[in-house]
Design a protein around this motif. Sequence first.
Motif, mmCIF file in Angstrom:
data_model
loop_
_atom_site.group_PDB
_atom_site.id
_atom_site.type_symbol
_atom_site.label_atom_id
_atom_site.label_comp_id
_atom_site.label_asym_id
_atom_site.label_seq_id
_atom_site.Cartn_x
_atom_site.Cartn_y
_atom_site.Cartn_z
ATOM 1 N N VAL A 46 0.830 -1.221 0.000
ATOM 2 C CA VAL A 46 0.000 0.000 0.000
ATOM 3 C C VAL A 46 0.861 1.266 0.000
ATOM 4 C CG1 VAL A 46 -1.932 -1.121 1.178
ATOM 5 C CG2 VAL A 46 -0.260 0.121 2.524
ATOM 6 N N GLY A 47 2.178 1.099 0.141
ATOM 7 C CA GLY A 47 3.057 2.265 0.098
ATOM 8 C C GLY A 47 3.604 2.657 1.463
ATOM 9 N N LYS A 48 3.634 1.733 2.377
ATOM 10 C CA LYS A 48 4.158 2.017 3.724
ATOM 11 C C LYS A 48 5.637 2.410 3.648
ATOM 12 C CE LYS A 48 4.524 -1.720 6.008
ATOM 13 N NZ LYS A 48 5.932 -1.886 5.650
ATOM 14 N N ILE A 171 2.094 6.152 12.559
ATOM 15 C CA ILE A 171 1.384 6.722 11.418
ATOM 16 C C ILE A 171 0.814 5.531 10.653
ATOM 17 C CG2 ILE A 171 1.727 7.936 9.232
ATOM 18 C CD1 ILE A 171 4.076 9.377 10.857
ATOM 19 N N ILE A 172 -0.483 5.609 10.335
ATOM 20 C CA ILE A 172 -1.131 4.495 9.638
ATOM 21 C C ILE A 172 -1.241 4.844 8.149
ATOM 22 C CG2 ILE A 172 -3.211 3.052 9.510
ATOM 23 C CD1 ILE A 172 -3.814 3.891 12.424
ATOM 24 N N VAL A 202 -2.523 8.335 6.693
ATOM 25 C CA VAL A 202 -2.144 8.763 5.345
ATOM 26 C C VAL A 202 -2.866 7.846 4.362
ATOM 27 C CG1 VAL A 202 -0.235 8.931 3.682
ATOM 28 C CG2 VAL A 202 0.168 9.467 6.099
ATOM 29 N N GLU A 203 -3.586 8.434 3.421
ATOM 30 C CA GLU A 203 -4.159 7.612 2.360
ATOM 31 C C GLU A 203 -3.255 7.713 1.148
ATOM 32 O OE1 GLU A 203 -8.510 6.661 0.957
ATOM 33 O OE2 GLU A 203 -7.807 8.496 -0.035
ATOM 34 N N MET A 236 -6.524 12.972 9.683
ATOM 35 C CA MET A 236 -6.205 12.606 8.301
ATOM 36 C C MET A 236 -5.076 13.551 7.907
ATOM 37 S SD MET A 236 -7.449 10.846 5.881
ATOM 38 C CE MET A 236 -6.199 10.867 4.598
ATOM 39 N N VAL A 237 -3.845 13.061 7.782
ATOM 40 C CA VAL A 237 -2.744 14.003 7.578
ATOM 41 C C VAL A 237 -2.282 14.126 6.129
ATOM 42 C CG1 VAL A 237 -1.742 14.172 9.873
ATOM 43 C CG2 VAL A 237 -1.190 12.211 8.461
#
Length: 401
Positions: A46-48, A171-172, A202-203, A236-237
């Motif tokens: 997912v881009g972690k 941070i998720i 973080v989306e 939501m950052v």
Amino acid sequence: MSENCNESCGSCGEECADRKVDFSEKPHELSKIKKVIGVVSGKGGVGKSMVTSLLAVTMKRKGYNTAILDADITGPSIPKAFGINEKARSTELGLFPISSKTGIEIMSINLLLENDTDPVVWRGPIIANTVKQFWTDVIWGEVDYMFVDMPPGTGDVPLTVFQSLPVDGIIIVTSPQELVSMIVAKAVNMAKMMKIPVLGLVENMSYFECPDCHKKHNLFGDSHIEEVAKQHGIEMVAKMPIDTSLAGACDKGLIELFDNTWLDKIAETLESDEEVSVKGENKMKIAVASDNGMVSGHFGHCESFVIYDTIDGKIVSSEAVPNPGHKPGFLPVFLNDQGVNVIISGGMGGGAVDIFNEKNIEVITGASGKAEDLVKSYLQGELKTTGSVCHEHQHHDECGE
Ligand code: ADP
């Protein structure tokens, strides 16, 4: 909790919701790591690692000493993003991280494997142990922010990692293809269990912006990430787009050159949030043996000790403490009790110097001039000790011998 509880959970066999067992590990003695930020996700891909890398780059650009501990042992993609091909060096002292082009310290399993493509087919406990060793055996040096690219998920391995490292905040990272609501709930619950604050959500791969018409497309449908964040009381950052030039920079090992502002908000949180900000961590008390605002030539017989409180290299307050009187060996102990880290004087006897050294208090001798100016030049790294010690001159006793 049983009535007879003495809080020695390690040796107690009772099943208990309040069980407190400390699995935390000490870092290497040559590491001084101020804040540890864990980056977590529900699953791989997912881009972690991307968010971890970009965060480290953003904080490095802001001037912080930054490190990445790649705890994603089975999917270690950090070295590639930074273009690191060399292997980590070790001596009998420990293992050295590799410094990236801009000075980000990195440790990853790929820096230890002979070939980057060697698969890591280890079971959970060994993976967790390797991560622990990245904490205990790596000589990280001085680090303001260490970002930990956590193993994906909320299972056994990430849990052990959380228990062994003193993580200050998490941070998720999610992506819109996932069952975001469930993943966020799991990560938030894990953080709660560990009593670690969630600093933000973080989306990633949130949308795609057409390079020609700049229209934003939600490729995976409308996201409900704001509602999910709200439900859990987290912020939501960032919403990061799918960006082909970002993927390209990663593939070429040039992530440090990639310009973006997506993570500025979380960087601000890291700088301002009381739990994770390293600002104000560099506190120091500097005492000057003084006579009427000027540094005294004779430590033991000065009028007063002006004690300056400093934070991050700046004087924030000062107080003159009258010299309580000179008895052999007494003043260094007195100043140690005041929490002094540095003592500045004109002259000082060898006995006093020895006691200060024993107490890890830095001694600057041979100073002359205004007390405050001396402290300022010390803070700028310009005041050096002459190392002169009063031996047998006529002021022998006055210098604190
Ligand atoms: P994870 O650490 O969650 O397993 P990675 O950070 O390794 O995921 O990302 C998986 C792949 O997706 C990598 O090839 C990465 O370059 C790519 N990627 C991640 N985020 C983006 C993005 N926002 N835009 C384009 N590619 C991305």
